[in-house]
Design an enzyme around this catalytic site. Structure first.
Site, PDB file in Angstrom:
ATOM      1  N   ALA A 191      26.998  58.622   7.560  1.00 28.67           N
ATOM      2  CA  ALA A 191      28.586  59.430   8.026  1.00 28.67           C
ATOM      3  C   ALA A 191      28.386  61.061   7.722  1.00 28.67           C
ATOM      4  O   ALA A 191      27.570  61.744   7.599  1.00 28.67           O
ATOM      5  CB  ALA A 191      29.517  59.247   6.175  1.00 28.67           C
ATOM      6  N   HIS A 192      29.540  61.885   7.634  1.00 25.15           N
ATOM      7  CA  HIS A 192      29.481  63.231   7.914  1.00 25.15           C
ATOM      8  C   HIS A 192      28.739  63.746   6.680  1.00 25.15           C
ATOM      9  O   HIS A 192      28.737  63.781   5.563  1.00 25.15           O
ATOM     10  CB  HIS A 192      31.006  63.407   8.179  1.00 25.15           C
ATOM     11  CG  HIS A 192      31.622  63.412   6.475  1.00 25.15           C
ATOM     12  ND1 HIS A 192      31.366  63.959   5.448  1.00 25.15           N
ATOM     13  CD2 HIS A 192      32.331  62.626   6.057  1.00 25.15           C
ATOM     14  CE1 HIS A 192      32.001  63.875   4.748  1.00 25.15           C
ATOM     15  NE2 HIS A 192      32.192  62.548   4.395  1.00 25.15           N
ATOM     16  N   ASP A 193      28.750  64.783   7.613  1.00 25.22           N
ATOM     17  CA  ASP A 193      27.626  65.689   6.276  1.00 25.22           C
ATOM     18  C   ASP A 193      26.140  65.711   6.253  1.00 25.22           C
ATOM     19  O   ASP A 193      24.861  66.198   5.038  1.00 25.22           O
ATOM     20  CB  ASP A 193      28.186  66.703   5.881  1.00 25.22           C
ATOM     21  CG  ASP A 193      29.551  67.275   6.115  1.00 25.22           C
ATOM     22  OD1 ASP A 193      28.946  67.968   6.713  1.00 25.22           O
ATOM     23  OD2 ASP A 193      30.664  66.998   5.791  1.00 25.22           O
TER      24      ASP A 193
END
Ligand code: UDP
Length: 219
Positions: free
Chosen positions: A140-142
């Site tokens: 997922a993000h980041d």
């Protein structure tokens, strides 16, 4: 010289799963099946699932303009050793990305990755060299992922997680979302057991299991 030649290094379990993805990817580029082989240093077959199985030396001797290899072996130390061997022989490590992989915005992945079917990489992610994401895994993000990191099937890596080089994340493990100012960190060479629910940082080299994940105490 006779065109390009492609090898899937590792003619065992993972290699046999990666080969059909490689074949689909390359056939879309017009590469014939007989230009795609398995490479194995300890071959138990001459032919496997319709492809020749060659040793590394045989692969090098085959007449070709350019040689490309995918390192389809889950053990990250072996991948690192074979990456050096390929580099010394001027072989290019190519990316294998299944047709249904979802990649969102600004997901930067270094060379030699294998993204198996049903993998999702969401936005603003950085991933190092020779990453493996097995079937149904997501990042997922980041997230920030190092070199030679391995995801078994169905790993759920939530946002703002840092994973250092050579970590291994077992089947179905869940990594809790970190925060931008305090990511969850999985240390270098750590091993996350199958189905573990990781809620805290894992130090380098430590194996954790269970829910919530705790260091494995060997009998
Ligand atoms: N292998 C190889 N060179 C090496 C180490 C391993 O060719 O330096 C091959 C090994 O002979 C085996 C495969 O890689 O066929 C690894 O298979 P394994 O079942 O251990 O792992 P997986 O397929 O799950 O990654």
């Amino acid at each position: 010289m006779n065109g390009n030649f492609y090898g899937v290094y590792g003619a065992s379990g993972f290699g046999r799963e990666v080969m059909p993805v490689v074949r689909d990817q390359l056939s879309a580029q017009g590469v014939p099946r007989d230009r795609i082989v398995f490479i194995d240093d300890n071959p138990s077959h001459l032919k496997l699932n319709g492809h020749d199985v060659l040793t590394f030396d045989q692969f090098l001797k085959f007449d070709a303009e350019c040689r490309y290899v995918s390192l389809a072996i889950a053990n990250s130390s072996i991948r690192e050793k074979l990456a050096a061997r390929c580099s010394a022989a001027e072989i290019i490590l190519f990316d294998v990305i299944a047709a249904n992989v979802v990649r969102m915005d600004d997901a930067v992945i270094d060379s030699g990755a294998i993204l198996a079917p049903f993998v999702t990489i969401t936005s603003n992610v950085r991933i190092g060299k020779n990453f493996h994401a097995n079937i149904y895994s997501y990042v997922a993000h980041d997230c920030l992922i190092g070199d030679f990191v391995t995801f078994a099937p169905a790993v759920r890596c939530n946002g703002n997680v840092v994973i250092e080089d050579h970590a291994y994340i077992g089947t179905g493990a869940i990594l809790k979302q970190g925060r931008p100012d305090k990511p969850l960190v999985i240390g270098r060479g750590a091993v996350i057991g199958m189905g573990a629910v990781v809620t805290k940082d894992v130090p380098p080299g430590v194996t954790v299991v269970g829910n919530p994940a705790r260091p494995l105490i060997k009998d």
